[in-house]
Write an enzyme that holds these catalytic residues in place. Structure first.
Site, PDB file in Angstrom:
ATOM      1  N   GLY A 125       0.814  -1.212   0.000  1.00 12.98           N
ATOM      2  CA  GLY A 125       0.000   0.000   0.000  1.00 12.98           C
ATOM      3  C   GLY A 125       0.844   1.257   0.000  1.00 12.98           C
ATOM      4  N   GLY A 127       2.606   3.632   1.558  1.00 10.39           N
ATOM      5  CA  GLY A 127       3.168   3.765   2.894  1.00 10.39           C
ATOM      6  C   GLY A 127       3.643   5.157   3.232  1.00 10.39           C
ATOM      7  CE  LYS A 138       8.494   7.922  -3.331  1.00  9.93           C
ATOM      8  NZ  LYS A 138       9.229   7.408  -4.511  1.00  9.93           N
ATOM      9  N   GLY A 188       7.102   7.114   6.932  1.00 20.44           N
ATOM     10  CA  GLY A 188       6.216   7.853   6.039  1.00 20.44           C
ATOM     11  C   GLY A 188       6.859   9.022   5.327  1.00 20.44           C
ATOM     12  NE  ARG A 226       4.598   9.224  -6.539  1.00 20.78           N
ATOM     13  CZ  ARG A 226       4.886   7.950  -6.292  1.00 20.78           C
ATOM     14  NH1 ARG A 226       6.009   7.429  -6.746  1.00 20.78           N
ATOM     15  NH2 ARG A 226       4.064   7.192  -5.606  1.00 20.78           N
ATOM     16  NE  ARG A 251       1.323   2.215  -6.648  1.00 25.26           N
ATOM     17  CZ  ARG A 251       2.564   2.690  -6.593  1.00 25.26           C
ATOM     18  NH1 ARG A 251       3.576   1.900  -6.895  1.00 25.26           N
ATOM     19  NH2 ARG A 251       2.795   3.934  -6.240  1.00 25.26           N
ATOM     20  CG  ASP A 266       5.040  -3.162  -4.908  1.00 21.87           C
ATOM     21  OD1 ASP A 266       5.714  -4.178  -5.150  1.00 21.87           O
ATOM     22  OD2 ASP A 266       5.488  -2.181  -4.282  1.00 21.87           O
ATOM     23  CG  ASP A 278       6.596   3.503  -7.074  1.00 24.29           C
ATOM     24  OD1 ASP A 278       6.226   4.621  -6.693  1.00 24.29           O
ATOM     25  OD2 ASP A 278       5.968   2.464  -6.827  1.00 24.29           O
TER      26      ASP A 278
END
Length: 521
Positions: A109, A111, A131, A144, A194, A201, A270, A280
């Protein structure tokens, strides 16, 4: 009206940040319900400041580039105002699962990422995600936060990939703070804004499949089809068509990666976009000295995600997506039993996945043929390209400069060979290959100048080499963000000569070989 040198023109009014905030609206994904998302405010980021900003991404969103200077911009795009938003409008983190380094990892997930809403412009809708905005229910052992180092790398690579013409998420801004965070050493926090049409995903589908939640799985697939693959609605089997489109886009994306020497570093399921976007940016890298076995991620001790492995891993990841979609494939057809439907679904999925090599292979061959300046298609072109890659590998010739300098090779004689020849340790091997290349060029109708111009439109002069990013990061740590802006500007014109920036296209310095990137961020 005119102004003398001693008079300053009145400053244009800054954009209204409140209007931008009002334009943000809940996106369709969060409307799928509580099984998909958890709403929560961002964690406070003290004394935020702007590190980097993309005018181009802002215009894509219909925002004024001057927004970066508006009062409260840094506060908004690190998520601080979300503490005061009503519960129904809070940002959200989404849940997904996935395979990491080939092993089922279970629930994962967002995070450290929160989606704050979407903006619509020019008929398209874009989700905005912060992010590094703090802990979520999916943070596991993490804090986090993102760090300045990795945030600058993601910002710069998002810009670089977009302007190379490679599908990617975008980055609107990097917001920094002096808040310390512990990684392999003490670093400072940052948040990247982002942007993508969707952050769904492969792992989202895997999550609901693994947890035996067919209703949510179907709702997710219907959402993706409705929003992003509308042509699939009219197919005989919409869910099989979705798998086919996602597989095709993935194959073509990885072909584009290979063509520019890009290594993703963490091709877990993911980290695979259902839209075929590069997503990512972690321990990524553009290859300097070519090595087909190159591993850009220091944490990848087995070389699973090496450059040469990326097509195979992408194909494997598509199998994982197919497995997750199996309960849906064939639902629109009559079948004598559920077992018969399931058996047919497996056959149909295998047929779709079997097309991956014939989608990836020709896409890469087209890209390499263009990089070699070959307008015509000949039977021996693939062998010629493979021979070049083999001698590049043996000599560890610089990937980007080899292809860029090939534009100087003449079809008539060796007078233009020197810039590329000098990149090879085994120059006799290059000379033998160059003679084969010249013979092939003699079959082309274009003259050298026309061919060179075409090659320079597909072979970048500038890519985000690790040492360039590292230099920008080191200066940013001293609160000098000028190199982030300068490097981003160069990367937005990767195919242009930009002679004033030749240093950014030079071979890496010796110290660059000591740089390592990992999953530590």
């Amino acid at each position: 009206m005119s102004f003398s040198r001693s008079e300053a023109a009145p400053a244009a009014p800054l954009p209204d940040l409140a209007a931008t905030l009002a334009a943000l609206r809940d996106d369709a994904f969060q409307q799928l319900g509580a099984a998909f998302v958890t709403r929560l405010p961002a964690a406070p980021l003290p004394a935020p400041y702007v590190v980097g900003f993309s005018d181009d991404a802002a215009r894509m969103l219909g925002l004024e580039p001057a927004l970066r200077d508006a009062p409260g911009f840094a506060e908004l795009f690190c998520g601080n105002p979300t503490r005061d938003w009503p519960q129904a409008s809070l940002p959200y983190a989404s849940v997904y699962s996935g395979h990491q380094f080939g092993v089922w990892a279970g629930q994962l997930g967002d995070g450290r990422a929160l989606t704050i809403g979407e903006l619509a412009h020019d008929g398209r809708r874009y989700e905005l995600q912060l992010k590094g905005a703090g802990r979520t229910p999916y943070s596991r052992m993490g804090d986090g936060r993102a760090v300045l180092r990795s945030s600058i790398r993601e910002f710069l690579c998002s810009e670089a990939m977009h302007h190379l013409g490679i599908p990617t998420t975008r980055a609107l801004a990097v917001i920094g703070s002096d808040q310390p965070v512990v990684r392999e050493e003490i670093e400072t926090s940052a948040v990247v804004t982002r942007v993508a049409q969707s952050f769904v995903r492969f792992g989202h589908f895997e999550h609901f499949f693994a947890n035996d939640r067919p209703e949510q799985l179907r709702a997710l697939a219907d959402h993706v089809i409705e929003r992003f693959y509308p042509a699939c609605r009219d197919a005989d089997d919409p869910y099989l068509a979705l798998l086919a489109e996602a597989t095709r886009r993935t194959a073509e994306l990885v072909a584009q990666w290979q063509a520019v020497g890009f290594c993703h570093g963490v091709m877990n399921t993911d980290n695979m976009s259902i839209l075929g976007l590069t997503i990512d940016y972690g321990p990524f890298g553009f290859i300097d000295a070519f090595d087909a076995k190159h591993v850009c991620n220091h944490s990848d001790t087995q070389g699973r995600y090496a450059y040469r492995m990326q097509p195979r891993i992408a194909h494997w990841n598509c199998f994982c997506l197919a497995q997750a979609l199996l309960p849906l494939i064939g639902l629109h057809r009559d079948a004598p039993s559920e077992d018969a439907r399931a058996e047919r679904a497996v056959e149909d999925a295998h047929a779709v996945l079997g097309r991956f090599p014939e989608q990836f292979g020709p896409a890469l061959e087209r890209a390499i043929r263009a990089k070699l300046g070959l307008a015509l298609e000949r039977e021996g072109d693939a062998a010629l390209a493979n021979q070049l890659l083999e001698i590049m590998d043996a000599s560890h010739a610089d990937f980007t400069l080899t292809f860029r300098h090939l534009a100087r090779v003449s079809k008539h004689d060796a007078r233009g060979d020197a810039p590329v020849r000098d990149l090879f340790i085994d120059r006799d091997a290059f000379d033998r290959w160059a003679n084969l290349y010249r013979a092939r060029l003699s079959e082309e109708a274009r003259d050298d100048a026309s061919r060179a111009a075409a090659m320079n439109r597909v072979n970048p002069k500038y890519v985000l080499r690790n040492h360039l990013a590292e230099t920008a990061i080191r200066r940013a740590k001293e609160k000098d963000f000028s190199e982030v802006e300068r490097l981003a500007a160069v990367l937005r014109r990767p195919f242009d000569e930009q002679p004033e920036h030749d240093a950014y296209a030079a071979l890496p310095p010796d110290w660059a070989s000591t740089l390592e990137v990992s999953c530590s961020s």
